[in-house]
Design a protein around this motif. Structure first.
Motif, PDB file in Angstrom:
ATOM      1  N   VAL A 224      -8.694 -15.863  40.010  1.00 30.34           N
ATOM      2  CA  VAL A 224      -9.946 -16.623  40.082  1.00 30.34           C
ATOM      3  C   VAL A 224     -10.272 -17.224  38.712  1.00 30.34           C
ATOM      4  O   VAL A 224     -10.622 -18.406  38.599  1.00 30.34           O
ATOM      5  N   GLU A 225     -10.136 -16.409  37.663  1.00 24.24           N
ATOM      6  CA  GLU A 225     -10.428 -16.875  36.299  1.00 24.24           C
ATOM      7  C   GLU A 225      -9.496 -18.025  35.902  1.00 24.24           C
ATOM      8  O   GLU A 225      -9.932 -19.056  35.381  1.00 24.24           O
ATOM      9  N   ARG A 226      -8.231 -17.829  36.162  1.00 24.89           N
ATOM     10  CA  ARG A 226      -7.232 -18.843  35.799  1.00 24.89           C
ATOM     11  C   ARG A 226      -7.460 -20.142  36.573  1.00 24.89           C
ATOM     12  O   ARG A 226      -7.393 -21.239  36.013  1.00 24.89           O
ATOM     13  N   LEU A 227      -7.752 -20.023  37.870  1.00 24.93           N
ATOM     14  CA  LEU A 227      -7.908 -21.206  38.716  1.00 24.93           C
ATOM     15  C   LEU A 227      -9.245 -21.917  38.438  1.00 24.93           C
ATOM     16  O   LEU A 227      -9.338 -23.138  38.563  1.00 24.93           O
ATOM     17  N   ASN A 228     -10.258 -21.150  38.087  1.00 27.66           N
ATOM     18  CA  ASN A 228     -11.524 -21.760  37.675  1.00 27.66           C
ATOM     19  C   ASN A 228     -11.295 -22.673  36.465  1.00 27.66           C
ATOM     20  O   ASN A 228     -11.815 -23.782  36.388  1.00 27.66           O
TER      21      ASN A 228
END
Length: 236
Positions: A224-228
């Motif tokens: 989630v962090e990376r894709l955000n």
């Protein structure tokens, strides 16, 4: 006042006359077509009774035979004799393929279709696995999720990544079992990344992060962090 009462009486009479006329027409219609109506109702009753008899005397016993035949195939499958379970042994027992052919319209035949799909997959015949699993139907949400997930796996193994993705999503969306949802949303997310569909991947991982905070032992949060970051912070 008298005029009003007369007007009301006249209106009431008109309504009653109309109702009487409608009832009269309905009565005449039934009298005129009574034989046809009774005949149709009789035919429907006969069809219903006939189907019930067919269900009890043909389909259910046939389904039982399918399950009995399947027991031997299942034993070979458990022993990793997958090809033997699928093909059977002429004169000895029927494999999943023969059970589907002979009992395909029964519950037992339907289950054999699923097991044949699994066997095809294990043997690397992914096209046959997809074809067999697509024809399998069930109301069981867990089994249905597994079916869709396995079709997704077979399509991935066949190099059909774009076709596989919707099946992973269907598998995840089809049940509220955490383990299954986590597995197939994760597969969908990773595949979406591979296909360059970061926004969709974020959506799949975000569903898991919202619903199961500890899903994937922290792996989901990292995605989630990376894709955000990759999508400009569009996650919710």
């Amino acid at each position: 006042m008298a005029k009003t009462n007369k007007k009301q009486e006249y209106t009431t009479e008109k309504v009653l006359d109309s109702l009487n006329e409608t009832a009269y027409k309905a009565e005449n219609f039934f009298e005129k077509y009574s034989k046809i109506i009774i005949g149709v109702l009789g035919a429907l009753t006969i069809i219903a009774i006939g189907y019930f008899i067919y269900l009890k005397t043909v389909l259910e016993p046939k389904s039982e035979k399918a399950f009995i035949e399947m027991a031997q195939a299942d034993e070979y499958f458990k022993q990793d004799s997958v090809l033997l379970a699928l093909k059977g042994s002429p004169g000895s027992f029927q494999g999943y393929e023969q059970i589907v052919d002979n009992y395909g319209g029964t519950k037992g035949g339907n289950i054999a279709r699923y097991k044949a799909g699994v066997a095809y997959y294990r043997l690397g015949d992914y096209a046959s696995a997809v074809a067999s699993l697509e024809k399998f139907s069930t109301d069981d949400e867990i089994l249905n999720a597994q079916k869709n997930g396995m079709i997704g796996n077979a399509l991935v193994e066949s190099g059909k990544l774009n076709e596989a993705l919707p099946y992973y999503v269907k598998a995840a969306e089809g049940t509220n079992v955490e383990v299954i949802e986590t597995m197939y949303y994760t597969k969908a997310g990773k595949l979406a990344i591979q296909l360059g569909q970061d926004a969709d991947a974020l959506k799949y991982f975000q569903v898991l992060a919202n619903k199961y905070p500890n899903a994937g032992n922290g792996e989901v949060d990292k995605f989630v962090e990376r894709l955000n970051y990759a999508t400009g912070g569009n996650g919710k």
